[in-house]
Design an enzyme around this catalytic site. Structure first.
Site, PDB file in Angstrom:
ATOM      1  N   ASP A 172      13.511 -36.482 127.017  1.00 56.86           N
ATOM      2  CA  ASP A 172      13.897 -35.123 127.365  1.00 56.86           C
ATOM      3  C   ASP A 172      14.827 -34.520 126.324  1.00 56.86           C
ATOM      4  O   ASP A 172      15.445 -35.227 125.521  1.00 56.86           O
ATOM      5  CB  ASP A 172      14.579 -35.089 128.736  1.00 56.86           C
ATOM      6  CG  ASP A 172      15.801 -36.007 128.822  1.00 56.86           C
ATOM      7  OD1 ASP A 172      15.732 -37.127 128.274  1.00 56.86           O
ATOM      8  OD2 ASP A 172      16.820 -35.602 129.426  1.00 56.86           O
TER       9      ASP A 172
ATOM     10  N   GLU B 149      17.727 -38.307 130.639  1.00 56.19           N
ATOM     11  CA  GLU B 149      19.004 -38.747 130.069  1.00 56.19           C
ATOM     12  C   GLU B 149      19.997 -37.609 130.012  1.00 56.19           C
ATOM     13  O   GLU B 149      21.196 -37.796 130.255  1.00 56.19           O
ATOM     14  CB  GLU B 149      18.771 -39.323 128.669  1.00 56.19           C
ATOM     15  CG  GLU B 149      19.958 -40.047 128.067  1.00 56.19           C
ATOM     16  CD  GLU B 149      20.942 -39.148 127.333  1.00 56.19           C
ATOM     17  OE1 GLU B 149      22.052 -39.600 127.015  1.00 56.19           O
ATOM     18  OE2 GLU B 149      20.591 -37.966 127.072  1.00 56.19           O
TER      19      GLU B 149
END
Length: 385
Positions: free
Chosen positions: A74, A138
Protein backbone atom coordinates in the site's frame (compact mmCIF):
# COMPACT_ATOMS: atom_id res chain seq x y z
CA UNK A 1 17.32 -9.28 -15.96
CA UNK A 2 17.99 -6.20 -18.06
CA UNK A 3 18.15 -2.76 -16.43
CA UNK A 4 15.11 -1.48 -18.29
CA UNK A 5 13.00 -4.40 -17.15
CA UNK A 6 13.92 -3.69 -13.53
CA UNK A 7 12.83 -0.09 -13.96
CA UNK A 8 9.64 -1.21 -15.70
CA UNK A 9 8.65 -3.47 -12.80
CA UNK A 10 8.92 -0.55 -10.39
CA UNK A 11 7.01 1.68 -12.82
CA UNK A 12 4.25 -0.91 -13.11
CA UNK A 13 3.91 -1.14 -9.34
CA UNK A 14 3.66 2.64 -9.03
CA UNK A 15 0.89 2.66 -11.63
CA UNK A 16 -1.27 0.49 -9.36
CA UNK A 17 -3.24 2.86 -7.12
CA UNK A 18 -2.97 0.94 -3.89
CA UNK A 19 -3.79 3.96 -1.74
CA UNK A 20 -4.63 2.47 1.67
CA UNK A 21 -6.53 -0.24 -0.23
CA UNK A 22 -6.61 -2.21 -3.49
CA UNK A 23 -3.49 -4.25 -2.69
CA UNK A 24 -4.97 -7.27 -4.47
CA UNK A 25 -3.94 -5.72 -7.79
CA UNK A 26 -0.36 -5.47 -6.51
CA UNK A 27 -0.57 -9.12 -5.42
CA UNK A 28 -1.88 -10.08 -8.88
CA UNK A 29 1.03 -8.33 -10.56
CA UNK A 30 3.65 -9.84 -8.28
CA UNK A 31 2.18 -13.33 -8.64
CA UNK A 32 2.41 -12.96 -12.40
CA UNK A 33 6.14 -12.27 -12.13
CA UNK A 34 6.78 -15.54 -10.26
CA UNK A 35 4.37 -17.87 -12.03
CA UNK A 36 6.85 -18.64 -14.87
CA UNK A 37 9.13 -20.18 -12.22
CA UNK A 38 6.56 -22.60 -10.80
CA UNK A 39 8.68 -25.51 -12.06
CA UNK A 40 11.54 -24.29 -9.85
CA UNK A 41 9.68 -24.86 -6.62
CA UNK A 42 8.22 -21.40 -6.12
CA UNK A 43 5.40 -21.40 -3.58
CA UNK A 44 2.93 -18.50 -3.78
CA UNK A 45 0.35 -18.13 -1.02
CA UNK A 46 -2.28 -15.43 -1.13
CA UNK A 47 -3.64 -14.44 2.26
CA UNK A 48 -6.76 -12.30 2.02
CA UNK A 49 -7.29 -9.65 4.68
CA UNK A 50 -10.46 -8.19 3.16
CA UNK A 51 -12.03 -8.03 -0.31
CA UNK A 52 -9.50 -6.46 -2.65
CA UNK A 53 -6.76 -6.65 -0.02
CA UNK A 54 -4.38 -9.59 -0.36
CA UNK A 55 -1.06 -10.28 1.33
CA UNK A 56 1.41 -12.53 -0.45
CA UNK A 57 3.88 -15.04 0.98
CA UNK A 58 6.35 -16.17 -1.68
CA UNK A 59 8.86 -18.89 -0.84
CA UNK A 60 11.82 -19.91 -2.96
CA UNK A 61 14.65 -22.31 -2.26
CA UNK A 62 14.91 -24.81 0.56
CA UNK A 63 16.94 -25.57 3.64
CA UNK A 64 16.79 -25.57 7.43
CA UNK A 65 17.15 -21.81 7.82
CA UNK A 66 14.96 -19.07 6.36
CA UNK A 67 15.82 -15.51 5.37
CA UNK A 68 12.85 -13.16 5.37
CA UNK A 69 12.27 -10.29 2.96
CA UNK A 70 9.34 -7.92 3.40
CA UNK A 71 7.72 -4.87 1.83
CA UNK A 72 4.24 -3.38 1.96
CA UNK A 73 1.97 -3.09 -1.05
CA UNK A 74 0.00 0.00 0.00
CA UNK A 75 0.87 3.68 -0.34
CA UNK A 76 -0.49 6.89 1.16
CA UNK A 77 -2.73 9.27 -0.75
CA UNK A 78 -1.02 11.51 -3.28
CA UNK A 79 -2.97 14.63 -2.34
CA UNK A 80 -3.76 17.13 -5.08
CA UNK A 81 -2.17 15.86 -8.33
CA UNK A 82 -1.79 19.48 -9.42
CA UNK A 83 0.85 19.93 -6.72
CA UNK A 84 3.04 17.29 -8.35
CA UNK A 85 5.46 17.99 -11.18
CA UNK A 86 4.12 14.87 -12.93
CA UNK A 87 1.32 12.34 -12.56
CA UNK A 88 1.92 10.65 -9.17
CA UNK A 89 0.74 7.31 -10.55
CA UNK A 90 2.79 7.40 -13.72
CA UNK A 91 6.49 6.83 -13.10
CA UNK A 92 8.49 9.71 -14.52
CA UNK A 93 12.28 9.73 -14.84
CA UNK A 94 14.25 12.95 -14.64
CA UNK A 95 17.93 13.42 -13.78
CA UNK A 96 18.22 9.70 -13.00
CA UNK A 97 15.44 9.91 -10.41
CA UNK A 98 12.17 8.02 -10.75
CA UNK A 99 9.19 10.00 -9.46
CA UNK A 100 5.80 8.67 -8.35
CA UNK A 101 3.72 7.86 -5.28
CA UNK A 102 5.43 4.96 -3.55
CA UNK A 103 8.72 5.43 -5.38
CA UNK A 104 10.51 5.73 -2.05
CA UNK A 105 7.93 4.34 0.42
CA UNK A 106 8.23 1.63 -0.47
CA UNK A 107 7.55 0.15 -3.86
CA UNK A 108 11.21 0.59 -4.82
CA UNK A 109 12.25 -1.57 -1.86
CA UNK A 110 9.49 -4.08 -2.58
CA UNK A 111 10.48 -4.26 -6.26
CA UNK A 112 14.19 -4.59 -5.44
CA UNK A 113 13.63 -7.59 -3.16
CA UNK A 114 11.29 -9.23 -5.66
CA UNK A 115 13.74 -8.75 -8.51
CA UNK A 116 16.58 -10.12 -6.39
CA UNK A 117 14.53 -13.29 -5.91
CA UNK A 118 13.58 -13.45 -9.59
CA UNK A 119 17.20 -13.14 -10.66
CA UNK A 120 18.22 -15.93 -8.30
CA UNK A 121 15.53 -18.13 -9.85
CA UNK A 122 16.50 -17.09 -13.36
CA UNK A 123 20.13 -18.08 -12.82
CA UNK A 124 19.39 -21.18 -10.70
CA UNK A 125 21.39 -19.65 -7.87
CA UNK A 126 18.96 -19.58 -4.93
CA UNK A 127 21.33 -20.07 -1.96
CA UNK A 128 18.71 -21.18 0.58
CA UNK A 129 15.12 -20.76 1.71
CA UNK A 130 13.85 -17.20 1.26
CA UNK A 131 10.36 -16.01 2.23
CA UNK A 132 8.94 -12.77 0.90
CA UNK A 133 6.12 -11.15 2.89
CA UNK A 134 4.23 -8.56 0.81
CA UNK A 135 1.73 -6.95 3.17
CA UNK A 136 -1.43 -4.88 3.15
CA UNK A 137 -2.33 -1.95 5.37
CA UNK A 138 1.09 -0.94 6.67
CA UNK A 139 0.34 2.76 6.29
CA UNK A 140 -2.83 2.56 8.38
CA UNK A 141 -2.03 0.02 11.08
CA UNK A 142 0.30 -2.84 10.02
CA UNK A 143 -2.67 -5.20 9.96
CA UNK A 144 -1.38 -7.32 7.08
CA UNK A 145 1.81 -8.04 9.01
CA UNK A 146 -0.29 -8.75 12.11
CA UNK A 147 -2.43 -11.22 10.17
CA UNK A 148 0.56 -13.10 8.74
CA UNK A 149 2.25 -13.21 12.14
CA UNK A 150 -0.82 -14.55 13.95
CA UNK A 151 -1.28 -17.19 11.24
CA UNK A 152 2.27 -18.45 11.79
CA UNK A 153 3.77 -17.57 8.40
CA UNK A 154 6.71 -15.77 10.00
CA UNK A 155 7.52 -18.37 12.66
CA UNK A 156 11.01 -19.82 12.58
CA UNK A 157 12.77 -17.37 10.30
CA UNK A 158 16.45 -16.68 10.94
CA UNK A 159 16.47 -12.98 10.07
CA UNK A 160 14.15 -10.44 8.45
CA UNK A 161 14.97 -7.40 6.35
CA UNK A 162 12.14 -4.97 5.62
CA UNK A 163 12.85 -2.67 2.69
CA UNK A 164 11.71 0.52 4.41
CA UNK A 165 13.46 3.70 3.15
CA UNK A 166 17.03 3.72 4.42
CA UNK A 167 18.19 7.14 3.25
CA UNK A 168 19.47 5.75 -0.02
CA UNK A 169 20.73 2.49 1.54
CA UNK A 170 22.91 4.42 3.98
CA UNK A 171 21.03 3.78 7.24
CA UNK A 172 19.71 0.55 8.70
CA UNK A 173 17.01 0.72 11.33
CA UNK A 174 17.38 -1.86 14.08
CA UNK A 175 14.97 -0.49 16.68
CA UNK A 176 11.90 1.73 16.54
CA UNK A 177 9.37 3.44 18.73
CA UNK A 178 5.96 1.94 19.33
CA UNK A 179 2.71 3.80 18.86
CA UNK A 180 -0.50 4.20 20.85
CA UNK A 181 -3.40 6.13 19.39
CA UNK A 182 -6.09 6.78 21.99
CA UNK A 183 -9.58 8.23 21.70
CA UNK A 184 -11.33 9.77 24.71
CA UNK A 185 -15.09 10.19 24.45
CA UNK A 186 -16.99 12.42 26.87
CA UNK A 187 -20.78 12.11 27.15
CA UNK A 188 -22.81 14.96 28.62
CA UNK A 189 -26.32 16.26 28.21
CA UNK A 190 -27.44 18.86 25.71
CA UNK A 191 -29.32 21.99 26.71
CA UNK A 192 -29.86 25.57 25.60
CA UNK A 193 -26.82 27.68 26.49
CA UNK A 194 -29.08 30.18 28.24
CA UNK A 195 -30.03 27.41 30.71
CA UNK A 196 -26.75 25.53 31.18
CA UNK A 197 -27.92 24.09 34.49
CA UNK A 198 -30.31 21.87 32.49
CA UNK A 199 -27.40 20.16 30.73
CA UNK A 200 -23.98 18.65 31.32
CA UNK A 201 -21.14 20.15 29.31
CA UNK A 202 -19.19 17.28 27.70
CA UNK A 203 -16.20 19.50 26.95
CA UNK A 204 -15.34 20.25 30.58
CA UNK A 205 -14.20 16.67 31.39
CA UNK A 206 -12.04 16.68 28.26
CA UNK A 207 -10.34 19.85 29.41
CA UNK A 208 -9.56 18.22 32.75
CA UNK A 209 -8.27 15.09 31.04
CA UNK A 210 -6.12 17.16 28.69
CA UNK A 211 -4.57 18.96 31.64
CA UNK A 212 -4.00 15.99 33.92
CA UNK A 213 -2.77 13.55 31.29
CA UNK A 214 0.34 15.68 30.85
CA UNK A 215 1.55 14.97 34.37
CA UNK A 216 0.69 11.29 33.92
CA UNK A 217 2.79 11.07 30.77
CA UNK A 218 5.61 13.07 32.36
CA UNK A 219 6.19 10.18 34.78
CA UNK A 220 7.47 8.09 31.86
CA UNK A 221 10.79 9.86 32.02
CA UNK A 222 13.28 7.12 31.18
CA UNK A 223 15.31 7.73 28.04
CA UNK A 224 16.29 5.06 25.53
CA UNK A 225 19.91 5.57 24.42
CA UNK A 226 18.92 5.34 20.75
CA UNK A 227 15.26 6.36 20.53
CA UNK A 228 15.15 9.01 23.23
CA UNK A 229 12.08 9.57 25.40
CA UNK A 230 8.47 8.53 25.09
CA UNK A 231 6.49 11.34 23.43
CA UNK A 232 2.84 12.35 23.71
CA UNK A 233 0.79 14.67 21.51
CA UNK A 234 -2.83 15.70 21.99
CA UNK A 235 -3.73 15.89 18.34
CA UNK A 236 -7.51 16.21 17.90
CA UNK A 237 -10.31 17.73 19.99
CA UNK A 238 -13.92 18.31 18.97
CA UNK A 239 -17.28 18.76 20.63
CA UNK A 240 -20.60 20.49 20.44
CA UNK A 241 -22.78 21.34 17.45
CA UNK A 242 -23.46 25.06 17.70
CA UNK A 243 -22.50 28.05 19.80
CA UNK A 244 -25.75 28.42 21.75
CA UNK A 245 -26.04 24.81 22.90
CA UNK A 246 -24.42 22.92 25.78
CA UNK A 247 -22.37 20.20 24.08
CA UNK A 248 -23.67 16.69 24.67
CA UNK A 249 -20.58 14.94 23.35
CA UNK A 250 -16.90 15.62 22.94
CA UNK A 251 -13.92 13.68 21.59
CA UNK A 252 -10.21 14.00 22.12
CA UNK A 253 -7.49 12.00 20.37
CA UNK A 254 -3.86 11.62 21.26
CA UNK A 255 -0.76 9.94 19.87
CA UNK A 256 1.98 8.40 22.00
CA UNK A 257 5.31 7.08 20.69
CA UNK A 258 6.64 4.53 23.15
CA UNK A 259 10.09 3.11 23.81
CA UNK A 260 11.10 -0.46 24.79
CA UNK A 261 11.50 0.60 28.43
CA UNK A 262 7.72 1.10 28.64
CA UNK A 263 5.57 -1.74 27.24
CA UNK A 264 2.24 -0.53 25.92
CA UNK A 265 0.30 -2.17 28.75
CA UNK A 266 2.04 0.08 31.27
CA UNK A 267 0.81 3.12 29.34
CA UNK A 268 -2.69 1.65 28.98
CA UNK A 269 -2.85 1.16 32.75
CA UNK A 270 -1.86 4.78 33.38
CA UNK A 271 -4.42 6.20 30.96
CA UNK A 272 -7.18 3.87 32.14
CA UNK A 273 -6.40 4.84 35.72
CA UNK A 274 -6.73 8.53 34.92
CA UNK A 275 -10.11 7.97 33.24
CA UNK A 276 -11.35 5.98 36.24
CA UNK A 277 -10.21 8.73 38.62
CA UNK A 278 -11.86 11.51 36.64
CA UNK A 279 -15.12 9.58 36.35
CA UNK A 280 -15.47 9.83 40.14
CA UNK A 281 -16.25 13.53 39.65
CA UNK A 282 -19.90 14.63 39.28
CA UNK A 283 -21.08 14.80 35.67
CA UNK A 284 -18.04 13.03 34.24
CA UNK A 285 -18.68 10.20 31.78
CA UNK A 286 -15.41 9.47 30.01
CA UNK A 287 -14.42 6.36 28.08
CA UNK A 288 -11.19 5.46 26.30
CA UNK A 289 -10.31 3.15 23.44
CA UNK A 290 -7.12 2.43 21.53
CA UNK A 291 -6.57 2.22 17.79
CA UNK A 292 -3.95 -0.14 16.28
CA UNK A 293 -1.41 0.04 19.13
CA UNK A 294 2.09 -1.17 18.26
CA UNK A 295 4.80 -2.18 20.70
CA UNK A 296 8.21 -0.56 20.43
CA UNK A 297 10.63 -2.75 18.46
CA UNK A 298 13.74 -3.51 20.50
CA UNK A 299 16.98 -4.34 18.74
CA UNK A 300 20.71 -4.70 19.03
CA UNK A 301 23.01 -3.00 16.55
CA UNK A 302 25.69 -5.55 17.48
CA UNK A 303 23.54 -8.57 16.64
CA UNK A 304 25.04 -11.02 14.11
CA UNK A 305 22.35 -10.11 11.55
CA UNK A 306 23.02 -6.36 11.70
CA UNK A 307 26.75 -7.02 11.55
CA UNK A 308 26.20 -9.15 8.46
CA UNK A 309 24.22 -6.37 6.79
CA UNK A 310 27.01 -3.92 7.53
CA UNK A 311 29.61 -6.30 6.10
CA UNK A 312 27.67 -6.83 2.87
CA UNK A 313 26.79 -3.15 2.55
CA UNK A 314 30.29 -1.85 3.18
CA UNK A 315 31.67 -4.16 0.52
CA UNK A 316 29.36 -2.57 -2.07
CA UNK A 317 28.88 1.08 -1.07
CA UNK A 318 31.43 3.86 -0.56
CA UNK A 319 30.17 5.05 2.84
CA UNK A 320 29.72 2.73 5.86
CA UNK A 321 26.22 1.70 6.87
CA UNK A 322 24.92 3.60 9.89
CA UNK A 323 22.74 1.75 12.41
CA UNK A 324 19.90 3.96 13.68
CA UNK A 325 16.63 3.97 15.58
CA UNK A 326 13.36 5.03 13.95
CA UNK A 327 10.47 7.00 15.40
CA UNK A 328 7.84 5.82 12.89
CA UNK A 329 5.83 2.61 12.99
CA UNK A 330 6.52 -0.28 10.62
CA UNK A 331 5.58 -3.90 9.96
CA UNK A 332 8.48 -5.09 12.10
CA UNK A 333 6.49 -4.19 15.20
CA UNK A 334 4.04 -6.95 14.29
CA UNK A 335 6.55 -9.42 12.91
CA UNK A 336 8.53 -9.33 16.18
CA UNK A 337 5.73 -11.34 17.80
CA UNK A 338 6.46 -14.37 15.59
CA UNK A 339 7.89 -17.48 17.21
CA UNK A 340 11.65 -17.75 17.17
CA UNK A 341 14.74 -15.75 17.97
CA UNK A 342 15.56 -13.48 15.04
CA UNK A 343 16.65 -9.92 14.30
CA UNK A 344 14.72 -7.43 12.20
CA UNK A 345 16.41 -4.80 10.04
CA UNK A 346 14.89 -1.90 8.10
CA UNK A 347 16.87 -1.07 4.97
CA UNK A 348 15.78 -0.08 1.49
CA UNK A 349 16.67 2.26 -1.39
CA UNK A 350 14.12 4.95 -0.48
CA UNK A 351 14.96 8.35 0.97
CA UNK A 352 13.34 11.12 3.02
CA UNK A 353 10.65 12.00 0.44
CA UNK A 354 8.16 9.53 1.94
CA UNK A 355 4.56 10.84 1.94
CA UNK A 356 5.66 14.00 0.13
CA UNK A 357 4.82 15.62 -3.18
CA UNK A 358 7.30 14.60 -5.90
CA UNK A 359 8.38 11.51 -4.02
CA UNK A 360 11.26 9.82 -5.84
CA UNK A 361 13.97 7.18 -5.70
CA UNK A 362 17.48 7.45 -7.12
CA UNK A 363 17.71 4.86 -9.89
CA UNK A 364 21.36 4.00 -9.26
CA UNK A 365 20.59 3.29 -5.61
CA UNK A 366 17.50 1.28 -6.54
CA UNK A 367 19.43 -0.90 -8.98
CA UNK A 368 22.32 -1.37 -6.55
CA UNK A 369 19.94 -2.40 -3.79
CA UNK A 370 18.91 -5.39 -5.89
CA UNK A 371 22.49 -6.61 -5.91
CA UNK A 372 22.71 -5.93 -2.18
CA UNK A 373 19.72 -8.17 -1.39
CA UNK A 374 21.15 -10.94 -3.56
CA UNK A 375 24.56 -10.75 -1.90
CA UNK A 376 22.95 -10.63 1.54
CA UNK A 377 21.19 -13.89 0.77
CA UNK A 378 24.42 -15.51 -0.39
CA UNK A 379 26.32 -14.51 2.76
CA UNK A 380 23.41 -15.22 5.10
CA UNK A 381 23.29 -18.85 4.04
CA UNK A 382 27.07 -19.15 3.76
CA UNK A 383 27.39 -18.43 7.47
CA UNK A 384 24.72 -21.03 8.21
CA UNK A 385 26.81 -23.82 6.69
Amino acid sequence: MEKQQKIQILSDLIAIRSVNDNEAQVADYISGLFEPYANKGVDIQRVTYAPGRDNLVITIGEGPSTLGFSGHEDVVAAGDPADWSSDPFEATIKDNKLYGRGATDMKSGLAAQLIAMLEMLESDSVPGKIKMFATVGEETGEYGAAQLTKAGYVDGIGGLIISEPGDGMSRVGFTSKGVIDYIITSVGKGAHSSRPEKGVNAIDPLVDFATEVRSVMAKFDKENPVLGKLTHVQSVISGGVQINSVPAKGIMKGNIRTIPEYPNQVVFDALNGLVEKLNQRPGFDLSIKYSFPEEAMPGDENSPFIKLLKKVHDGMFDEPLEAVGQTGANDGQEFLHAKGDFSIALLGPGNDTSHQVDEYVDLDVYLKSIDFYKQLAVEFFAKEK
